[in-house]
Design a protein around this motif. Structure first.
Motif, PDB file in Angstrom:
ATOM      1  N   THR A 123       0.778  -1.186  -0.140  1.00  0.00           N
ATOM      2  CA  THR A 123      -0.093   0.099   0.101  1.00  0.00           C
ATOM      3  C   THR A 123       1.118   1.103   0.049  1.00  0.00           C
ATOM      4  O   THR A 123       2.075   1.195   0.432  1.00  0.00           O
ATOM      5  CB  THR A 123      -0.930   0.053   0.934  1.00  0.00           C
ATOM      6  OG1 THR A 123      -0.045   0.210   2.545  1.00  0.00           O
ATOM      7  CG2 THR A 123      -1.868  -1.135   1.342  1.00  0.00           C
ATOM      8  N   VAL A 124       0.561   2.335  -0.496  1.00  0.00           N
ATOM      9  CA  VAL A 124       0.941   3.547  -0.494  1.00  0.00           C
ATOM     10  C   VAL A 124       1.473   4.089   0.936  1.00  0.00           C
ATOM     11  O   VAL A 124       2.296   4.592   1.214  1.00  0.00           O
ATOM     12  CB  VAL A 124       0.373   4.725  -1.404  1.00  0.00           C
ATOM     13  CG1 VAL A 124       0.738   5.958  -1.299  1.00  0.00           C
ATOM     14  CG2 VAL A 124       0.423   4.199  -2.977  1.00  0.00           C
ATOM     15  N   GLU A 125       0.389   3.914   1.668  1.00  0.00           N
ATOM     16  CA  GLU A 125       0.230   4.481   3.129  1.00  0.00           C
ATOM     17  C   GLU A 125       1.337   3.625   3.797  1.00  0.00           C
ATOM     18  O   GLU A 125       2.144   4.217   4.598  1.00  0.00           O
ATOM     19  CB  GLU A 125      -1.006   4.100   3.847  1.00  0.00           C
ATOM     20  CG  GLU A 125      -2.429   4.825   3.328  1.00  0.00           C
ATOM     21  CD  GLU A 125      -2.772   4.247   2.001  1.00  0.00           C
ATOM     22  OE1 GLU A 125      -2.556   3.158   1.457  1.00  0.00           O
ATOM     23  OE2 GLU A 125      -3.852   4.994   1.386  1.00  0.00           O
TER      24      GLU A 125
ATOM     25  N   THR B 166       4.648   5.044   2.403  1.00  0.00           N
ATOM     26  CA  THR B 166       4.988   6.503   2.980  1.00  0.00           C
ATOM     27  C   THR B 166       5.319   6.392   4.415  1.00  0.00           C
ATOM     28  O   THR B 166       6.102   7.158   4.732  1.00  0.00           O
ATOM     29  CB  THR B 166       3.488   7.223   2.646  1.00  0.00           C
ATOM     30  OG1 THR B 166       3.364   7.290   1.496  1.00  0.00           O
ATOM     31  CG2 THR B 166       3.789   8.785   3.343  1.00  0.00           C
TER      32      THR B 166
ATOM     33  N   THR C  74       7.165  10.935  -3.880  1.00  0.00           N
ATOM     34  CA  THR C  74       6.415  10.308  -4.947  1.00  0.00           C
ATOM     35  C   THR C  74       6.554   8.695  -4.760  1.00  0.00           C
ATOM     36  O   THR C  74       7.599   8.408  -4.148  1.00  0.00           O
ATOM     37  CB  THR C  74       6.848  10.680  -6.329  1.00  0.00           C
ATOM     38  OG1 THR C  74       5.991  10.088  -7.264  1.00  0.00           O
ATOM     39  CG2 THR C  74       8.460  10.253  -6.594  1.00  0.00           C
ATOM     40  N   CYS C  75       5.419   8.158  -5.157  1.00  0.00           N
ATOM     41  CA  CYS C  75       5.525   6.586  -4.992  1.00  0.00           C
ATOM     42  C   CYS C  75       5.284   5.988  -6.353  1.00  0.00           C
ATOM     43  O   CYS C  75       4.806   6.455  -7.254  1.00  0.00           O
ATOM     44  CB  CYS C  75       4.442   6.264  -4.094  1.00  0.00           C
ATOM     45  SG  CYS C  75       4.492   7.006  -2.546  1.00  0.00           S
ATOM     46  N   ASN C  76       5.788   4.909  -6.347  1.00  0.00           N
ATOM     47  CA  ASN C  76       5.663   4.207  -7.578  1.00  0.00           C
ATOM     48  C   ASN C  76       5.552   2.592  -7.432  1.00  0.00           C
ATOM     49  O   ASN C  76       6.104   2.151  -6.597  1.00  0.00           O
ATOM     50  CB  ASN C  76       7.386   4.037  -8.280  1.00  0.00           C
ATOM     51  CG  ASN C  76       7.397   3.360  -9.752  1.00  0.00           C
ATOM     52  OD1 ASN C  76       6.391   3.492 -10.349  1.00  0.00           O
ATOM     53  ND2 ASN C  76       8.369   2.859 -10.043  1.00  0.00           N
ATOM     54  N   PHE C  77       4.473   1.963  -8.035  1.00  0.00           N
ATOM     55  CA  PHE C  77       4.022   0.780  -8.292  1.00  0.00           C
ATOM     56  C   PHE C  77       4.871  -0.075  -9.129  1.00  0.00           C
ATOM     57  O   PHE C  77       5.092   0.246 -10.184  1.00  0.00           O
ATOM     58  CB  PHE C  77       2.803   0.731  -8.311  1.00  0.00           C
ATOM     59  CG  PHE C  77       2.119  -1.009  -8.301  1.00  0.00           C
ATOM     60  CD1 PHE C  77       2.024  -1.681  -7.310  1.00  0.00           C
ATOM     61  CD2 PHE C  77       1.990  -1.584  -9.657  1.00  0.00           C
ATOM     62  CE1 PHE C  77       1.490  -2.906  -7.245  1.00  0.00           C
ATOM     63  CE2 PHE C  77       1.455  -2.688  -9.486  1.00  0.00           C
ATOM     64  CZ  PHE C  77       1.471  -3.344  -8.435  1.00  0.00           C
TER      65      PHE C  77
ATOM     66  N   ILE D 172       5.483  -1.146  -3.726  1.00  0.00           N
ATOM     67  CA  ILE D 172       5.415   0.217  -3.816  1.00  0.00           C
ATOM     68  C   ILE D 172       6.623   0.928  -3.048  1.00  0.00           C
ATOM     69  O   ILE D 172       6.800   0.735  -2.189  1.00  0.00           O
ATOM     70  CB  ILE D 172       4.032   0.587  -3.326  1.00  0.00           C
ATOM     71  CG1 ILE D 172       2.793   0.173  -3.811  1.00  0.00           C
ATOM     72  CG2 ILE D 172       3.833   2.145  -3.158  1.00  0.00           C
ATOM     73  CD1 ILE D 172       1.645   0.142  -3.513  1.00  0.00           C
TER      74      ILE D 172
ATOM     75  N   CYS E 172       8.221   4.501  -1.905  1.00  0.00           N
ATOM     76  CA  CYS E 172       8.198   5.850  -2.186  1.00  0.00           C
ATOM     77  C   CYS E 172       9.616   6.577  -1.929  1.00  0.00           C
ATOM     78  O   CYS E 172      10.238   5.740  -1.059  1.00  0.00           O
ATOM     79  CB  CYS E 172       7.207   6.391  -0.972  1.00  0.00           C
ATOM     80  SG  CYS E 172       5.586   5.996  -1.275  1.00  0.00           S
TER      81      CYS E 172
END
Length: 128
Positions: free
Chosen positions: A71-73, A76, A97-100, A114, A116
């Motif tokens: 997850t992005v959360e 981060t 910034t985040c990248n999958f 993911i 970040c």
């Protein structure tokens, strides 16, 4: 015997992987926990800040018994934890910034990740 060794190696990897990604917030000092709560993450870049260097956080998807979803959360939060550990004078992360990445990452033992990234920064908010 070989199966037992394989299971032990797998468990060691699972148990240590959280610290590899910066997720082990339980080992932060009280000062680091406060810094984590105050840390500001921004996608933009302010006019005036001190660049303290790059930081990153990772979230990992794994199948099977210890299944997890990236997850992005989480990525981060791991970036913030890495920041307070590695750049203690930072009060922000800028240009975040985040990248999958939908590919197997054998180094992290993930089916997808993911990631970040950002720049640890010291911002003087009194000037803004």
């Amino acid at each position: 015997m070989v199966r037992l060794l394989a299971i032990a190696a797998f468990l060691a990897l699972v148990l240590t992987s959280s610290s590899l990604f910066g997720r082990d917030a339980a080992q932060l000092s009280s000062e680091q926990i406060i810094a984590l709560a105050r840390l500001d993450v921004q996608e933009g870049v302010p006019e005036d800040f001190e660049n303290l260097g790059p930081v990153q956080g990772v979230s990992c998807s794994r199948p099977g018994y210890f299944a997890s979803v990236a997850t992005v959360e989480e990525a981060t939060q791991n970036m913030k934890i890495s920041t307070v550990r590695e750049k203690p004078s930072a009060n922000a992360v800028v240009a975040a910034t985040c990248n999958f990445q939908n590919k197997v990452d054998w180094g992290r033992n993930c089916t997808s990740t993911i990631v970040c990234v950002g720049v640890a920064a010291k911002i003087d908010y009194s000037k803004q």
